[in-house]
Design a protein around this motif. Structure first.
Motif, PDB file in Angstrom:
ATOM      1  N   THR A  91       0.848  -1.188   0.000  1.00  0.00           N
ATOM      2  CA  THR A  91       0.000   0.000   0.000  1.00  0.00           C
ATOM      3  C   THR A  91       0.882   1.236   0.000  1.00  0.00           C
ATOM      4  O   THR A  91       2.041   1.176   0.414  1.00  0.00           O
ATOM      5  CB  THR A  91      -0.957   0.003   1.208  1.00  0.00           C
ATOM      6  OG1 THR A  91      -1.983   0.961   1.022  1.00  0.00           O
ATOM      7  CG2 THR A  91      -0.223   0.306   2.501  1.00  0.00           C
ATOM      8  N   ILE A  93       1.126   5.386   1.042  1.00  0.00           N
ATOM      9  CA  ILE A  93       0.595   6.537   1.774  1.00  0.00           C
ATOM     10  C   ILE A  93       1.143   7.786   1.090  1.00  0.00           C
ATOM     11  O   ILE A  93       2.355   8.002   1.065  1.00  0.00           O
ATOM     12  CB  ILE A  93       1.003   6.483   3.253  1.00  0.00           C
ATOM     13  CG1 ILE A  93       0.443   5.214   3.909  1.00  0.00           C
ATOM     14  CG2 ILE A  93       0.511   7.727   3.994  1.00  0.00           C
ATOM     15  CD1 ILE A  93       0.969   4.962   5.308  1.00  0.00           C
ATOM     16  N   TYR A  94       0.251   8.598   0.548  1.00  0.00           N
ATOM     17  CA  TYR A  94       0.656   9.722  -0.291  1.00  0.00           C
ATOM     18  C   TYR A  94       0.880  10.994   0.521  1.00  0.00           C
ATOM     19  O   TYR A  94       0.220  11.229   1.535  1.00  0.00           O
ATOM     20  CB  TYR A  94      -0.417   9.992  -1.352  1.00  0.00           C
ATOM     21  CG  TYR A  94      -0.648   8.845  -2.289  1.00  0.00           C
ATOM     22  CD1 TYR A  94       0.148   8.679  -3.412  1.00  0.00           C
ATOM     23  CD2 TYR A  94      -1.644   7.908  -2.036  1.00  0.00           C
ATOM     24  CE1 TYR A  94      -0.049   7.610  -4.278  1.00  0.00           C
ATOM     25  CE2 TYR A  94      -1.855   6.834  -2.896  1.00  0.00           C
ATOM     26  CZ  TYR A  94      -1.050   6.695  -4.013  1.00  0.00           C
ATOM     27  OH  TYR A  94      -1.254   5.630  -4.851  1.00  0.00           O
ATOM     28  N   TYR A  97      -2.178  12.872   0.729  1.00  0.00           N
ATOM     29  CA  TYR A  97      -3.187  12.096   1.448  1.00  0.00           C
ATOM     30  C   TYR A  97      -3.972  11.109   0.589  1.00  0.00           C
ATOM     31  O   TYR A  97      -4.421  10.083   1.084  1.00  0.00           O
ATOM     32  CB  TYR A  97      -4.178  12.998   2.213  1.00  0.00           C
ATOM     33  CG  TYR A  97      -3.515  14.117   2.980  1.00  0.00           C
ATOM     34  CD1 TYR A  97      -2.503  13.850   3.905  1.00  0.00           C
ATOM     35  CD2 TYR A  97      -3.867  15.441   2.755  1.00  0.00           C
ATOM     36  CE1 TYR A  97      -1.883  14.880   4.598  1.00  0.00           C
ATOM     37  CE2 TYR A  97      -3.258  16.477   3.447  1.00  0.00           C
ATOM     38  CZ  TYR A  97      -2.251  16.188   4.368  1.00  0.00           C
ATOM     39  OH  TYR A  97      -1.635  17.201   5.045  1.00  0.00           O
ATOM     40  N   GLY A  98      -4.217  11.390  -0.694  1.00  0.00           N
ATOM     41  CA  GLY A  98      -4.959  10.461  -1.542  1.00  0.00           C
ATOM     42  C   GLY A  98      -6.387  10.246  -1.064  1.00  0.00           C
ATOM     43  O   GLY A  98      -6.925   9.143  -1.147  1.00  0.00           O
ATOM     44  N   GLN A 147      -3.933  12.025   6.906  1.00  0.00           N
ATOM     45  CA  GLN A 147      -2.771  11.145   6.819  1.00  0.00           C
ATOM     46  C   GLN A 147      -3.025   9.847   7.574  1.00  0.00           C
ATOM     47  O   GLN A 147      -2.594   8.767   7.157  1.00  0.00           O
ATOM     48  CB  GLN A 147      -1.532  11.855   7.372  1.00  0.00           C
ATOM     49  CG  GLN A 147      -0.215  11.188   7.008  1.00  0.00           C
ATOM     50  CD  GLN A 147       0.036  11.168   5.512  1.00  0.00           C
ATOM     51  OE1 GLN A 147      -0.609  10.420   4.766  1.00  0.00           O
ATOM     52  NE2 GLN A 147       0.958  11.983   5.055  1.00  0.00           N
ATOM     53  N   GLY A 150      -4.666   7.155   5.497  1.00  0.00           N
ATOM     54  CA  GLY A 150      -3.754   6.333   4.699  1.00  0.00           C
ATOM     55  C   GLY A 150      -3.175   5.191   5.502  1.00  0.00           C
ATOM     56  O   GLY A 150      -3.031   4.060   5.000  1.00  0.00           O
ATOM     57  N   ARG A 153      -5.793   2.494   6.039  1.00  0.00           N
ATOM     58  CA  ARG A 153      -5.920   1.602   4.871  1.00  0.00           C
ATOM     59  C   ARG A 153      -4.901   0.473   4.944  1.00  0.00           C
ATOM     60  O   ARG A 153      -5.209  -0.685   4.657  1.00  0.00           O
ATOM     61  CB  ARG A 153      -5.700   2.397   3.582  1.00  0.00           C
ATOM     62  CG  ARG A 153      -6.806   3.342   3.199  1.00  0.00           C
ATOM     63  CD  ARG A 153      -6.370   4.172   2.000  1.00  0.00           C
ATOM     64  NE  ARG A 153      -7.382   5.137   1.593  1.00  0.00           N
ATOM     65  CZ  ARG A 153      -7.124   6.204   0.862  1.00  0.00           C
ATOM     66  NH1 ARG A 153      -5.883   6.436   0.440  1.00  0.00           N
ATOM     67  NH2 ARG A 153      -8.090   7.043   0.536  1.00  0.00           N
ATOM     68  N   ALA A 164       5.616   5.215   1.947  1.00  0.00           N
ATOM     69  CA  ALA A 164       5.065   6.503   2.375  1.00  0.00           C
ATOM     70  C   ALA A 164       5.968   7.638   1.918  1.00  0.00           C
ATOM     71  O   ALA A 164       7.169   7.622   2.173  1.00  0.00           O
ATOM     72  CB  ALA A 164       4.893   6.537   3.894  1.00  0.00           C
TER      73      ALA A 164
END
Length: 217
Positions: A91, A93-94, A97-98, A147, A150, A153, A164
């Protein structure tokens, strides 16, 4: 998150180099990451931290060398193999935030409305300090709270590898510490956590640091 989650993973970089539009970003990086490692990719602005993160996530191609995941050379993987890897194990983490702001907090964690009201989601929201906010629209959340979505998720997915990009950038001190603590717990529960960061506080919590300043040429 008291039990180990995800599956055991190893990522090995063998002399990898990247050139973009004729410019060498970094060269000859060799290192190994294993389940439970919290890894900081560090260096001055423009040194290639995010580029290396994307290479490790199989998003950015490398010019030379190899990236092995559990002993398998990822340069031989096709798009289907990469999609399977992301679906099952990883996964991201942007930094931005995405988040889908006009959807609920719960939906932003699951990306599946049929699962948004599950007990697992409620438990994870409690874990990341957003208990009782599952039905709120994500647009009302602060940057630090977004944040944490993320990270939620990643926890729901039991991700074996968490990538990240600057996860603590622009956060206040309280949210910064919450995010750092959650990422540390993900690593302690068996994930490889790979962070592109310039945050010295976050770097100090990592057990492995890869400096890009030494690999520019």
């Amino acid at each position: 998150m008291s039990k180990k989650w995800g599956v055991k993973m190893e990522i090995k970089m063998n002399s990898i180099s990247v050139v973009i539009k004729g410019k060498r970003i970094f060269s000859n990086i060799t290192d190994t990451m294993n389940s439970g490692d919290m890894v900081a990719l560090t260096g001055s602005s423009g040194c290639g931290k995010t580029t290396l993160l994307n290479c490790l996530g199989l998003i950015q191609p490398i010019e030379s060398g190899s990236i092995l995941i559990n002993g398998k050379d990822t340069s031989k993987w096709n798009d289907k193999d990469k999609t399977k890897f992301w679906h099952k194990y990883a996964t991201f983490i942007y930094q931005d935030y995405g988040i889908i702001e006009d959807e609920t907090v719960a939906y932003n964690i699951t990306l599946d409305k049929s699962k948004a009201k599950s007990k697992a989601v409620k438990n994870i929201l409690d874990k990341v300090g957003l208990n009782g906010r599952d039905s709120e629209l994500a647009i009302v959340l602060s940057g630090g709270e977004k944040q944490r979505i993320g990270i939620a998720r990643a926890i729901l997915k039991n991700a074996s590898i968490i990538y990240a990009d600057e996860p603590t950038a622009s956060l206040d001190s309280e949210n910064r510490q919450i995010v750092i603590s959650l990422l540390k717990e993900c690593a302690s529960n068996g994930a490889i956590v790979i962070l592109a960061t310039h945050d010295d506080r976050l770097v100090s919590e990592c057990n492995k640091v890869i400096s890009l300043n030494k690999n520019r040429n």
